[in-house]
Design a protein around this motif. Sequence first.
Motif, PDB file in Angstrom:
ATOM      1  N   THR A  99      34.082  35.080  24.114  1.00 40.96           N
ATOM      2  CA  THR A  99      33.104  35.576  24.741  1.00 40.96           C
ATOM      3  C   THR A  99      32.083  35.429  25.056  1.00 40.96           C
ATOM      4  O   THR A  99      31.590  36.107  24.085  1.00 40.96           O
ATOM      5  N   THR A 109      30.840  29.822  31.675  1.00 37.43           N
ATOM      6  CA  THR A 109      31.727  31.127  31.603  1.00 37.43           C
ATOM      7  C   THR A 109      31.274  32.488  32.646  1.00 37.43           C
ATOM      8  O   THR A 109      31.700  32.291  33.298  1.00 37.43           O
ATOM      9  N   THR A 328      40.485  41.102  24.363  1.00 39.15           N
ATOM     10  CA  THR A 328      40.260  39.182  24.810  1.00 39.15           C
ATOM     11  C   THR A 328      41.644  39.238  26.262  1.00 39.15           C
ATOM     12  O   THR A 328      42.240  40.045  26.538  1.00 39.15           O
ATOM     13  N   ASN A 329      40.744  38.620  27.132  1.00 39.94           N
ATOM     14  CA  ASN A 329      40.892  38.651  28.758  1.00 39.94           C
ATOM     15  C   ASN A 329      41.981  37.702  28.548  1.00 39.94           C
ATOM     16  O   ASN A 329      42.437  37.098  28.167  1.00 39.94           O
ATOM     17  N   ASN A 330      41.903  37.304  30.395  1.00 39.11           N
ATOM     18  CA  ASN A 330      42.429  35.370  30.703  1.00 39.11           C
ATOM     19  C   ASN A 330      41.162  34.607  31.202  1.00 39.11           C
ATOM     20  O   ASN A 330      42.116  34.432  32.567  1.00 39.11           O
ATOM     21  N   SER A 331      40.642  34.236  30.052  1.00 32.16           N
ATOM     22  CA  SER A 331      39.276  33.973  30.898  1.00 32.16           C
ATOM     23  C   SER A 331      39.308  32.347  31.520  1.00 32.16           C
ATOM     24  O   SER A 331      39.201  32.364  32.455  1.00 32.16           O
ATOM     25  N   LEU A 332      40.083  31.959  30.753  1.00 34.69           N
ATOM     26  CA  LEU A 332      40.102  30.595  31.010  1.00 34.69           C
ATOM     27  C   LEU A 332      41.073  30.371  32.071  1.00 34.69           C
ATOM     28  O   LEU A 332      40.914  29.474  33.524  1.00 34.69           O
ATOM     29  N   CYS A 333      41.912  31.306  32.366  1.00 37.72           N
ATOM     30  CA  CYS A 333      43.034  31.071  33.541  1.00 37.72           C
ATOM     31  C   CYS A 333      41.872  31.752  35.409  1.00 37.72           C
ATOM     32  O   CYS A 333      42.200  31.064  36.027  1.00 37.72           O
ATOM     33  N   VAL A 335      39.341  31.091  35.316  1.00 41.78           N
ATOM     34  CA  VAL A 335      38.195  30.386  35.535  1.00 41.78           C
ATOM     35  C   VAL A 335      39.077  28.964  36.636  1.00 41.78           C
ATOM     36  O   VAL A 335      38.479  28.528  37.076  1.00 41.78           O
TER      37      VAL A 335
END
Lengths: 443, 484
Positions: A99, A109, A328-333, A335
Amino acid sequence: MRYLPHTEEDVTTMLQATGVESLDDLFATAPDSCRRERGLNLPEPLGEFELCERVGSLAGRMGVSPEYTVYLGAGSYEHFIPASVSYLLGRSEFSTSYTPYQPEMSQGTLQAIYEYQTLVARLLGMDVANASVYDGASALAEALSMAVRITKRDKVAVSNLIHPAYRRVVQTYFETTGHEVAQLPYLSNGRTDLSELDRLEGLAALAVQSPNFLGCIEDVQAAADVARRKQALLVVTFSEPLAYGLLKSPGSQGADIACGEGQSLGLPQSFGGPGLGMFAGKMEHVRNLPGRLVGQTTDKDGNRGFVLTLATREQHIRREKATSNICTNNSLCAVAAAMYMASLGATGLREVAALNRDKAEYLKRRLIETGAEIPFEAPTFNEFVVKFGDDFSATYERLLNKGIVPGLHLASHYPELTGHYLLCVTEVRTKAQMDTLVKEISS
Amino acid sequence: MTRFPGATGLVLNEPLLWEKGKQGRSGMSIPPRDVDRSPFPEELLGTPPEFPDLSEVDVVRHYTRLSQWNFGVDTGMYPLGSCTMKYNPKINEKLAGLPGFSKAHPLLPHHLCQGALALMFELERLLAEVTGMHAVSLQPAAGAQGELAGMLIIHAYHKSRNSQRSKIIVPDTAHGTNPASAAICGYRPVKVKSNEQGVLTPESIAALMDEETAGIMVTNPNTLGLFEEHISEIGRIVHEKGGLVYCDGANMNALMGIVDMGKTGVDVLHLNLHKTFSGPHGGGGPGSGPVCVRKDLERFLPVPRVVEQEGQYVLSEQFPETIGKVHAFYGSFGVLVRAYSYILSMGPELKRASQLAVLNANYIKERLRGAFHLAYDRPCMHECVFSDKLQRAHKVTTLDMVKRLMDYGFHPPTIYFPLVVEGAIMIEPTETESKENIDLFIEAMKAVAEEAVQNPELLRSAPTRCKVRRLDETSAARSPCLTG
């Protein structure tokens, strides 16, 4: 062990510096009564080679393409992912960071998520999108909770044609809250029956999915009209966002919240997760949004930069009064989805969406020619229901043995739809494969 | 943003996506059209979204440039407290990407997904062994969802005993997600203070625990990095009044192979596979937050559950007392593959990982003693908490110091948390940092402490070596610009 860099000499020196005799003594504050009685009963460590064999053999026991031709959709879609997206996602500067609490060191990010928020808002026709939640199901649960917060009413009406798993997750989230969930039945054309709504009072939200679980495109405008009349918020959810490459966006038809699953946007199916909870709303409700938001700002020198913002909604500041417990979320997803949308562009998005629709229509036509019944007449995108009849299960088994998974039997979710199957066709299905399916079914 | 020709290559500027591109370009090869166009109902047809049209080269350069502005574990030491930024093994990425997993549809008939089900079944058993708990559900998508599942299990437990409880005890050192998760379940968090040693006392719990209270949420080791040494006694007090003990296992990296969570009296525990079990953090996710329970709570776990039937693994819904589903499918399966691979790579050496994580933290604590104020001067577990108390005389804050730390090439620790320490600096090195790296970090921290005295302005104007200078967060929040 290659992940543990300490030599015995390091350990000795470091123990000396800390004034402790042994590694075990570091744990003196953990009372004996809390200690394990025996060592870890785990298999001996595997080297990379053995691990590849072991996990590879598990991965080999799966029915996937090219050995299998899978006509399953129902919330998880087989789409083509450009090599560039997978490659870029492997940049470990993205994947091994966390994060972006320290924005000066996390501009990659932050800008990527700001761009994701923008592309999602544009795709869904909404003012603002958050940095993601877990999946389509939790997105819907969060959306309905948000509507309850905004309207201060505690009843929601949910179409029965929303993905059954999403509805079950809503039920779980609402189990202890006392909020009431009214289920709306569906019409014979495969769309939600909105007529029941007139009997419901005190609604916080009306939720419909489009395309819905039966693949049918809902009349979102009509839903918006009813929602306005009832002074409820309209939540439009989805499991197939690529449909909005063709369809009118939820926002343009009056949605107050648009949310759903983003797996179709460049994410592997990965046995159902991780996916991407997409979540978008109106600016007037921004302080009620769940999850993280990235905003644009400037640095000391006046240069453009990005930061996490409006954090006073969130659990690390607001604790029990937060808009959500998500951290925590689904950040890389997210992106990945941005990379995919950027690769497609407006032109490509329309073309892929049209290809999905056209291929699905091709199969639909061919099946009708063989005498199969298409029970729901509302227009569809890349999924549709076929009534094969009660005796289809033998054919289903035969097709499985030939490496074809011919859709999802709907009986377990809708008992009245025994003998009805949900089939999905995306841009990766070829005409030849569909011809084979038709031939096998009719033989 | 691009101020002169070549600026994107030289000074690392990169426009926003929609500031690039030209209509008609494409960055994606679309599978061939082998069917005719079908008419699409006019009344349903929308206008295409305003996406920029970019070439593949545009997209690749854009994200490559953005990635260079990021700092990850692969870039350097990332001692972000309570986040366990350990090394993320590359083999795990490869295995999670195997086509058998990455291309698998979640609703495949069970005989076509035996590999995935076997992996999930085995991973549950492995996690049960590591924690000492009886049963595990892998479904929660992240730690906070694991907490929610855990709270719902506690709620279901009380309901099954016809007991309605309204409160839950939450220590002042808890992660913000704890009270937030409890609140979703309708529980009112009741705050309990830790004592002057930084831990909970049985007396303070006894004073609060009653039959209106569903239980307690503890983090062990707590967010001060201290082992809750009275946990067993606290558990007895909570259990006596009919309550349950929930443990936030975010800090499990300190305890593997050493502490048996079941023996400590914990009834429900969540894990963060992206922390303790090496899943990459992905710039904020995806995570995975399995929930682990003692034997008689197994019946409440989320469904479907993987069970073994006649030599086959199947997904079963036959658990009538379940709390239901928390994820559309089975959770973050891709993260599960990574955790499974990690545990099989480490085996019993997981214990050494915890030992070294604790050694590294204690070493830092001892070596930085004196340079910074130690909030609680006691042996720590996997992280240690300092504060800016000594630097305040020079009008230098924690924020100033960690911004300066970036100029030395380290990601800052967690700051201003836990809330009980004013100006907290929470350092979690993890076991995968070598002594040399840690020594460099210590040296940098000491240099910053020195600069705080000699040249405080240097700290207040830091960072100077990052992509941007310090950012204006106030105006970002006051007039939010969330889309371009």
